[in-house]
Design an enzyme around this catalytic site. Structure first.
Site, mmCIF file in Angstrom:
data_model
loop_
_atom_site.group_PDB
_atom_site.id
_atom_site.type_symbol
_atom_site.label_atom_id
_atom_site.label_comp_id
_atom_site.label_asym_id
_atom_site.label_seq_id
_atom_site.Cartn_x
_atom_site.Cartn_y
_atom_site.Cartn_z
ATOM 1 N N CYS A 77 0.852 -1.192 0.000
ATOM 2 C CA CYS A 77 0.000 0.000 0.000
ATOM 3 C C CYS A 77 0.881 1.233 0.000
ATOM 4 C CB CYS A 77 -0.935 -0.006 1.207
ATOM 5 S SG CYS A 77 -2.013 1.440 1.275
ATOM 6 N N GLU A 115 -4.816 -9.084 -0.718
ATOM 7 C CA GLU A 115 -4.659 -8.891 0.726
ATOM 8 C C GLU A 115 -3.864 -7.619 0.971
ATOM 9 O OE1 GLU A 115 -1.937 -9.647 4.386
ATOM 10 O OE2 GLU A 115 -1.477 -9.277 2.272
ATOM 11 N N ARG A 159 -4.134 -11.173 13.971
ATOM 12 C CA ARG A 159 -3.566 -10.492 12.801
ATOM 13 C C ARG A 159 -4.706 -10.076 11.879
ATOM 14 N NH1 ARG A 159 1.557 -10.656 10.858
ATOM 15 N NH2 ARG A 159 1.911 -10.121 8.688
ATOM 16 N N ARG A 161 -6.266 -8.234 8.739
ATOM 17 C CA ARG A 161 -5.866 -7.817 7.404
ATOM 18 C C ARG A 161 -7.102 -7.606 6.523
ATOM 19 N NH1 ARG A 161 -1.852 -6.851 9.621
ATOM 20 N NH2 ARG A 161 0.304 -7.364 9.088
#
Length: 360
Positions: A77, A115, A159, A161
Site C-alpha cells: 500500500c 490482501e 492479525r 488484514r
C-alpha cells in the site's frame, strides 16, 4: 468442482498464498509468480519451484503473462497521492495496484484475491480503498471485501488484514452490513449508493473449529540467544507472584506484564511479556519478536519467539519450515519474511468458501 485452477501470484513473498492453496480443497497450477526481494524469492523457491518467476512486476509486459484463472497478491500500500481527488483509472497510475489492474484488464482471470493491511480502509480518509474498489468494479469484477483476523482460521496470532475477492461478471448483489467491522459497512454503503458491482461473500465464511495457542507452536531445545537472561531480569522474575500468571488457554492475547525500563531498557512494545496460554500479538517484520514467559526446570524464563515459531504462528506447515531449515536462511531475513507474510490458513479458508460459493 474438480477443475485445476491456473494461478498467477504477484508480490509473492515467501508463498503464503501458495501454501494456503496447497492446504485447501482447490487443485492449482502456479503458472506465473513475481517477487522483488531476493531473499523472499529464495525461501519461495524452496517450497514452490517454478520456472516462470520474475522480479519487478513493473518491468513485465502484461501480454507476456500466461492465461490464468486466479490472480492473487498481497500488494504493498503505497501513498495514493491523488486518490479521491480525481476519478477512475488515473487515481492509481504509478502505484503497484496499477500493475494488478493492467494485468486483469489484459488477461481477465475469472477470480482475483487480494490482501493488504487493516489500515487500508482508513488510508486517505477511505478514499484509497474506494478508488481500489471502483477500479475493480470498472473491470467488471463483482467483489466483496472485509477485515479478517488470522485467528478465525485457527492460528495462534491476532492479525487483522483487509481481504478483497472478485469474480469476473459474477452475479450482482447489494452489500449487506459487514459483520466484522463497522467502517467496512460504511464503505459498503457507499459502494451500494454508487452502484458498484458487489456481492456478499465474507459474511458467511466458515471459520476454523481448530484452535492453537502459543504453547502449541513452541520449539524444544531453543538456543540461549533467544532468552532474556540478564541478572536484572532473573532478579525481577524472582519477585513476581507466579499465582497471578495465566494457566487457562484462551483465544486472545494474554499479556502477563511489562518489564520495567530499568530492568530491560527498550521500547514499551518490546518489554511486554505474553502468556503461552494465549495467542501472539500481530507479528511484525522485525527481529524483536513477541516475548513469552514459561517454566523451565522449575524456574520462570523469558525469551522471544524464534523465527521457526513465528512461521508456525502464521500457520505455515512443517514441510514448509523443514524445507527452509534444510537450505538455511538468516534469522533477520526469516523474521522479516514471516512478519510480511499472509497467513496460509486464512487463504485456505477463503478458497474453500469460494469453491462452495461457485458450486452454489
Amino acid at each position: 468442482m474438480n477443475k485445476e485452477f491456473k494461478v498467477t501470484s504477484l508480490f509473492s513473498g515467501i508463498g503464503g498464498f501458495e501454501q494456503g492453496f496447497k492446504s485447501s480443497k482447490m487443485k492449482y497450477n502456479l503458472v506465473f509468480a513475481s517477487e522483488i526481494d531476493k531473499y523472499a524469492t529464495k525461501t519461495f523457491s524452496y517450497n514452490f519451484p517454478i520456472n516462470n518467476m520474475v522480479g519487478d512486476i513493473k518491468k513485465v509486459d502484461e501480454k507476456s503473462i500466461p492465461i490464468h484463472d486466479l490472480l492473487c497478491g498481497g500488494f504493498p500500500c503505497q501513498s495514493f497521492s491523488v486518490a479521491g481527488k480525481q476519478k477512475g483509472f488515473n487515481d492509481i497510475r504509478g502505484t503497484l495496484f496499477f500493475d494488478i489492474i493492467r494485468i486483469i484488464k489484459e488477461k481477465k482471470p475469472k477470480y482475483i484475491l487480494l490482501e493488504n493491511v487493516k489500515n487500508l480502509i482508513n488510508h486517505d480518509k477511505g478514499n484509497t480503498i474506494k478508488t481500489i474498489l471502483k477500479n475493480i468494479s470498472d473491470c467488471n469484477y463483482t467483489f466483496d471485501f472485509t477485515i479478517l483476523n488470522s485467528n478465525e482460521a485457527g492460528v495462534p496470532q491476532s492479525r487483522e488484514r483487509t481481504y478483497i475477492i472478485g469474480i469476473l461478471n459474477g452475479d450482482l448483489e447489494k452489500f449487506e452490513n459487514d459483520r466484522r467491522n463497522n467502517k467496512v459497512s460504511i464503505i459498503k454503503k457507499w459502494a451500494n449508493e454508487n452502484n458498484l458491482k458487489t456481492m456478499n461473500f465474507f459474511n458467511n465464511i466458515n471459520t476454523s473449529s481448530k484452535v492453537k495457542y502459543i504453547k502449541d507452536i513452541l520449539e524444544e531445545n531453543v538456543d540461549e540467544k533467544y532468552y532474556l537472561n540478564t541478572p536484572k531480569i532473573t532478579k525481577y522474575l524472582s519477585t513476581l507472584d507466579s499465582l497471578s500468571f495465566s494457566t487457562k488457554s484462551q483465544q486472545k492475547i494474554l499479556k502477563e506484564f511489562t518489564l520495567p525500563r530499568d530492568v530491560h531498557n527498550d521500547l514499551d512494545r518490546q518489554r511486554r511479556v505474553y502468556s503461552i496460554y494465549g495467542i501472539s500479538p500481530t507479528l511484525l517484520a522485525r527481529s524483536d519478536s513477541p516475548k513469552i514467559i514459561f517454566k523451565e526446570n522449575g524456574e520462570y524464563k523469558i525469551r522471544k519467539l524464534t523465527p521457526l515459531e513465528t512461521l508456525r504462528a502464521q500457520g505455515f506447515s512443517k514441510e514448509f519450515t523443514d524445507n527452509i531449515q534444510k537450505n538455511g536462511m538468516s534469522d533477520t531475513q526469516l523474521y522479516k519474511q514471516s512478519g510480511n507474510a499472509v497467513s496460509p490458513p486464512v487463504i485456505s479458508m477463503i478458497i474453500n468458501n469460494l469453491l462452495e460459493f461457485i458450486n452454489e
